[in-house]
Structures are given as structure tokens and as C-alpha cells.
Design a protein around this motif. Structure first.
Motif, PDB file in Angstrom:
ATOM      1  N   UNK A  70       0.854  -1.186   0.000  1.00  0.00           N
ATOM      2  CA  UNK A  70       0.000   0.000   0.000  1.00  0.00           C
ATOM      3  C   UNK A  70       0.891   1.238   0.000  1.00  0.00           C
ATOM      4  N   UNK A  71       0.383   2.331  -0.573  1.00  0.00           N
ATOM      5  CA  UNK A  71       1.158   3.551  -0.704  1.00  0.00           C
ATOM      6  C   UNK A  71       1.227   4.350   0.578  1.00  0.00           C
ATOM      7  N   UNK A  72       1.992   5.440   0.553  1.00  0.00           N
ATOM      8  CA  UNK A  72       2.100   6.302   1.732  1.00  0.00           C
ATOM      9  C   UNK A  72       0.742   6.816   2.173  1.00  0.00           C
ATOM     10  N   UNK A  73       0.529   6.832   3.476  1.00  0.00           N
ATOM     11  CA  UNK A  73      -0.742   7.275   4.052  1.00  0.00           C
ATOM     12  C   UNK A  73      -0.478   7.719   5.476  1.00  0.00           C
ATOM     13  N   UNK A  74      -1.526   8.120   6.171  1.00  0.00           N
ATOM     14  CA  UNK A  74      -1.382   8.530   7.569  1.00  0.00           C
ATOM     15  C   UNK A  74      -1.026   7.343   8.464  1.00  0.00           C
ATOM     16  N   UNK A  75      -1.330   6.136   8.018  1.00  0.00           N
ATOM     17  CA  UNK A  75      -0.985   4.936   8.790  1.00  0.00           C
ATOM     18  C   UNK A  75       0.436   4.493   8.503  1.00  0.00           C
ATOM     19  N   UNK A  76       0.792   4.424   7.235  1.00  0.00           N
ATOM     20  CA  UNK A  76       2.141   4.058   6.802  1.00  0.00           C
ATOM     21  C   UNK A  76       2.715   5.235   6.018  1.00  0.00           C
ATOM     22  N   UNK A  77       3.538   6.034   6.678  1.00  0.00           N
ATOM     23  CA  UNK A  77       3.984   7.304   6.102  1.00  0.00           C
ATOM     24  C   UNK A  77       4.791   7.099   4.829  1.00  0.00           C
ATOM     25  N   UNK A  78       5.585   6.071   4.769  1.00  0.00           N
ATOM     26  CA  UNK A  78       6.372   5.762   3.575  1.00  0.00           C
ATOM     27  C   UNK A  78       5.807   4.562   2.825  1.00  0.00           C
ATOM     28  N   UNK A  79       4.610   4.163   3.133  1.00  0.00           N
ATOM     29  CA  UNK A  79       4.026   2.989   2.511  1.00  0.00           C
ATOM     30  C   UNK A  79       4.544   1.704   3.126  1.00  0.00           C
ATOM     31  N   UNK A  80       4.241   0.574   2.481  1.00  0.00           N
ATOM     32  CA  UNK A  80       4.667  -0.732   2.986  1.00  0.00           C
ATOM     33  C   UNK A  80       5.463  -1.471   1.909  1.00  0.00           C
ATOM     34  N   UNK A  81       6.087  -2.580   2.324  1.00  0.00           N
ATOM     35  CA  UNK A  81       6.841  -3.399   1.377  1.00  0.00           C
ATOM     36  C   UNK A  81       5.998  -4.584   0.931  1.00  0.00           C
ATOM     37  N   UNK A  82       6.622  -5.554   0.301  1.00  0.00           N
ATOM     38  CA  UNK A  82       5.889  -6.681  -0.268  1.00  0.00           C
ATOM     39  C   UNK A  82       5.267  -7.584   0.779  1.00  0.00           C
ATOM     40  N   UNK A  83       5.730  -7.486   2.037  1.00  0.00           N
ATOM     41  CA  UNK A  83       5.172  -8.306   3.119  1.00  0.00           C
ATOM     42  C   UNK A  83       4.289  -7.506   4.064  1.00  0.00           C
ATOM     43  N   UNK A  84       4.015  -6.251   3.708  1.00  0.00           N
ATOM     44  CA  UNK A  84       3.160  -5.419   4.544  1.00  0.00           C
ATOM     45  C   UNK A  84       3.872  -4.777   5.710  1.00  0.00           C
ATOM     46  N   UNK A  85       5.205  -4.665   5.652  1.00  0.00           N
ATOM     47  CA  UNK A  85       5.955  -4.024   6.726  1.00  0.00           C
ATOM     48  C   UNK A  85       6.128  -2.534   6.439  1.00  0.00           C
ATOM     49  N   UNK A  86       6.272  -1.752   7.494  1.00  0.00           N
ATOM     50  CA  UNK A  86       6.372  -0.302   7.378  1.00  0.00           C
ATOM     51  C   UNK A  86       7.729   0.080   6.789  1.00  0.00           C
ATOM     52  N   UNK A  87       7.712   0.751   5.624  1.00  0.00           N
ATOM     53  CA  UNK A  87       8.951   1.118   4.946  1.00  0.00           C
ATOM     54  C   UNK A  87       9.712   2.183   5.731  1.00  0.00           C
ATOM     55  N   UNK A  88       9.004   3.140   6.342  1.00  0.00           N
ATOM     56  CA  UNK A  88       9.667   4.189   7.118  1.00  0.00           C
ATOM     57  C   UNK A  88      10.499   3.584   8.239  1.00  0.00           C
ATOM     58  N   UNK A  89       9.914   2.692   8.996  1.00  0.00           N
ATOM     59  CA  UNK A  89      10.625   2.084  10.123  1.00  0.00           C
ATOM     60  C   UNK A  89      11.797   1.253   9.631  1.00  0.00           C
ATOM     61  N   UNK A  90      11.603   0.537   8.550  1.00  0.00           N
ATOM     62  CA  UNK A  90      12.685  -0.306   8.037  1.00  0.00           C
ATOM     63  C   UNK A  90      13.808   0.534   7.429  1.00  0.00           C
ATOM     64  N   UNK A  91      13.497   1.675   6.839  1.00  0.00           N
ATOM     65  CA  UNK A  91      14.543   2.574   6.352  1.00  0.00           C
ATOM     66  C   UNK A  91      15.362   3.107   7.526  1.00  0.00           C
ATOM     67  N   UNK A  92      14.675   3.458   8.636  1.00  0.00           N
ATOM     68  CA  UNK A  92      15.390   3.951   9.813  1.00  0.00           C
ATOM     69  C   UNK A  92      16.296   2.872  10.396  1.00  0.00           C
TER      70      UNK A  92
END
Length: 318
Positions: free
Chosen positions: A87-109
Motif C-alpha cells: 500500500x502507498x504512503x498514508x497517515x498509517x504508513x507514512x512511507x508505505x509498505x513493502x511486499x510483506x506489509x511491513x512499514x517502509x519508514x521504520x525499516x529505512x530507519x
């Protein structure tokens, strides 16, 4: 340095001008380099960016707490579309998610921790080994120099990527193996630079004076010679960090970096290749983080090089 380089004002000077003239203070090479660096806006802003990246890496758990999304938790209900796509960036997932539904913002950090950690540790290993070998080769000369110089040539002739892939494939991906492999293939360039600098300074008068006073070889190497070749070491170190970060990302891109599900930028970019048309954020954010990091270190390294180069003609304000 604070010793005045001109004579103290006389009474006639004070009577003529009406005030005590300000003496000119001498400035050592390191202070002059710092003054040059402070005037380099690109280098200073690059340093600020590096500082922010370090803070992101340190406070990665804060981003997980702020979003409520641990780095390895899969949100298959909210983090994936009905078709199973990110899913794309939203108020829930600021940077969107990856192929497994994990938060991209947190994983980038959290990926910043891996990239910066490997960059710093592997660079430290490279510098320590390279400086010691280069000092020994340049200072002792003769048979020692011949053996170490040939060893440097052998290491430089080995194709890094092919051998690194082979070694990591045998031992398995891990952070420690990545650091050791990158450090092993990087020290030779540092050693060659240090060796050349030591050869040019080991016959200087202050080295001969230290030797005539009975100083031992180790003391002369690390007390008299090493401080006088620190400038190129510092410059090469700042420029080596981004090279190490890219090397670690390359190994992770090939699946030979850290073990899954640990987040790192190279692994994220590799996985995102399959989704760049439908989920641009998946590859854009870790790719941008890698680009910004390497660019900031390179620009800062260029600034340090210019600041430490005595041939750079710049006006130093007083």
C-alpha cells in the motif's frame, strides 16, 4: 597557536593611533584547515545531513514507537491491498509498505543502523590495518618494504566483488562477515597512501633529531611521523565511508549482506525491483536514503580535502 608573530606595540604606537593595535596571532595548520572548512557551506551542510542520518539510526526505535509498527511485523490486513500488493504512503504508513506489509519508514530507519554501522566499523578496520602496514613499509624500507609492498599489490589485484561473493556464500551472510570482508579488501589502498607519505617525511630533520636523541623506532613512527601524515589519512577516511556503505549495500542487494529479516537498504532495493512499477515508494525511499548518505559523505570528504590542502588559496577572515 596563540604566540604573537609580530612585536608588541610601543608607546609611540599607542600615542599615534590612540589605541593599542591588535596583534596578529599565529595559526597552525589544523586551525587554518578548520577555518577553511567552516567557510565551505556545502561541507557544513553535508555534515549536518550526516548528523541527521546518525540521529535517525540512533532513534530508529523511536520511529517504531511513534508509528506503532515494529520493523519486522507484517501487516497483511492493512499493509497490503486485496491483490497482495504494497500500500502507498498514508497517515498509517507514512512511507508505505513493502511486499510483506511491513512499514517502509521504520525499516529505512533501521536500515540506517546497518549501513552506517558497517560504514564506520569497516572503515575503522581498514584505517587501522592500512596505517600500520603503510607505516611499517615506508619507515623500515628494505626487505620489510619489499614484502609489504608486494602484499599490497596482491590485495589490490584481487577482484573484490567476486571474492567477496564467494567468501560470503561459503560462510553465510552476517554483519560481522560483511565488515571483515570489506575491511580486508579496503586496507591496501590506505596502506599504499600512507607508505608514500611516510617515504617522503621519514628523512626530515625532526625525525633525524628524534633518532639522534635515542628515540626508538615505534616512538618515531607513531609520535613523530604519523602526526605529519594525518592529513591524507583523514581525507581518505572521509571518502572511504561512502565506498564502504555502497559495498555493503551491493552485497545485500545480491543477497549476501545481513540475514533476513534484518532491514538494510541494499536488501530493500533488491526486493523492490519487482514492484517499482506498482509501488514506487518501496524502492524510492531506501534508494534515496542510500543516495543522500553517500552524497553527503562524498561532499564532506571533498570539503575536508580542500580544507587540509595548503595549496588552496582562500581568504581567511580575521
Amino acid at each position: 597557536m596563540s604566540d604573537p608573530i609580530m612585536s608588541a606595540p610601543t608607546m609611540s604606537d599607542i600615542a599615534t593611533t590612540g589605541h593599542v593595535p591588535r596583534t596578529i596571532e599565529g595559526r597552525g595548520p589544523w586551525r587554518l584547515a578548520w577555518l577553511r572548512l567552516k567557510k565551505d557551506k556545502v561541507a557544513i551542510w553535508s555534515l549536518v545531513v550526516i548528523g541527521l542520518l546518525v540521529l535517525v539510526a540512533i532513534f530508529a526505535p523511536f520511529f517504531a514507537w511513534l508509528t506503532g509498527h515494529p520493523p519486522n511485523v507484517q501487516y497483511r490486513e492493512t499493509g497490503l491491498t486485496p491483490d497482495g500488493l504494497p500500500v502507498g504512503p498514508s497517515s498509517t504508513f507514512w512511507f508505505g509498505t513493502d511486499d510483506l506489509g511491513r512499514d517502509v519508514l521504520v525499516r529505512v530507519a533501521y536500515g540506517a543502523r546497518v549501513s552506517l554501522g558497517v560504514g564506520v566499523l569497516a572503515t575503522m578496520l581498514t584505517v587501522v590495518v592500512g596505517v600500520v602496514v603503510g607505516l611499517a613499509a615506508g619507515f623500515f624500507g628494505g626487505l620489510v618494504d619489499m614484502v609489504l609492498a608486494r602484499l599490497i599489490d596482491v590485495v589490490l589485484s584481487i577482484p573484490f566483488l567476486l571474492v567477496a561473493v564467494a567468501l560470503v556464500s561459503i560462510t553465510g551472510p552476517s554483519l560481522l562477515v560483511t565488515i571483515v570482508v570489506i575491511g580486508f579488501f579496503s586496507w591496501a589502498s590506505m596502506a599504499r597512501i600512507v607508505r608514500g607519505q611516510v617515504l617522503s617525511v621519514k628523512e626530515r630533520e625532526y625525525v633525524e633529531a628524534a633518532r639522534s636523541l635515542g628515540a626508538g623506532d615505534l616512538r618515531i613512527m607513531f609520535i613523530d611521523v604519523l602526526p605529519n601524515v594525518m592529513a591524507p589519512i583523514i581525507v581518505y577516511t572521509t571518502l572511504l565511508v561512502p565506498v564502504v556503505i555502497v559495498a555493503q549495500a551491493t552485497l545485500s542487494f545480491l543477497g549476501l549482506g545481513v540475514e533476513a529479516p534484518t532491514a538494510d537498504w541494499g536488501g530493500m532495493i533488491s526486493t523492490a525491483q519487482r514492484y517499482y512499477r506498482t509501488a514506487w515508494w518501496f524502492i524510492a525511499f531506501p534508494g534515496s536514503a542510500l543516495l543522500i548518505t553517500t552524497l553527503a559523505f562524498n561532499l564532506f570528504g571533498d570539503g575536508v580535502r580542500d580544507a587540509l590542502d595548503p595549496r588552496v588559496d582562500r581568504l581567511i577572515g580575521r
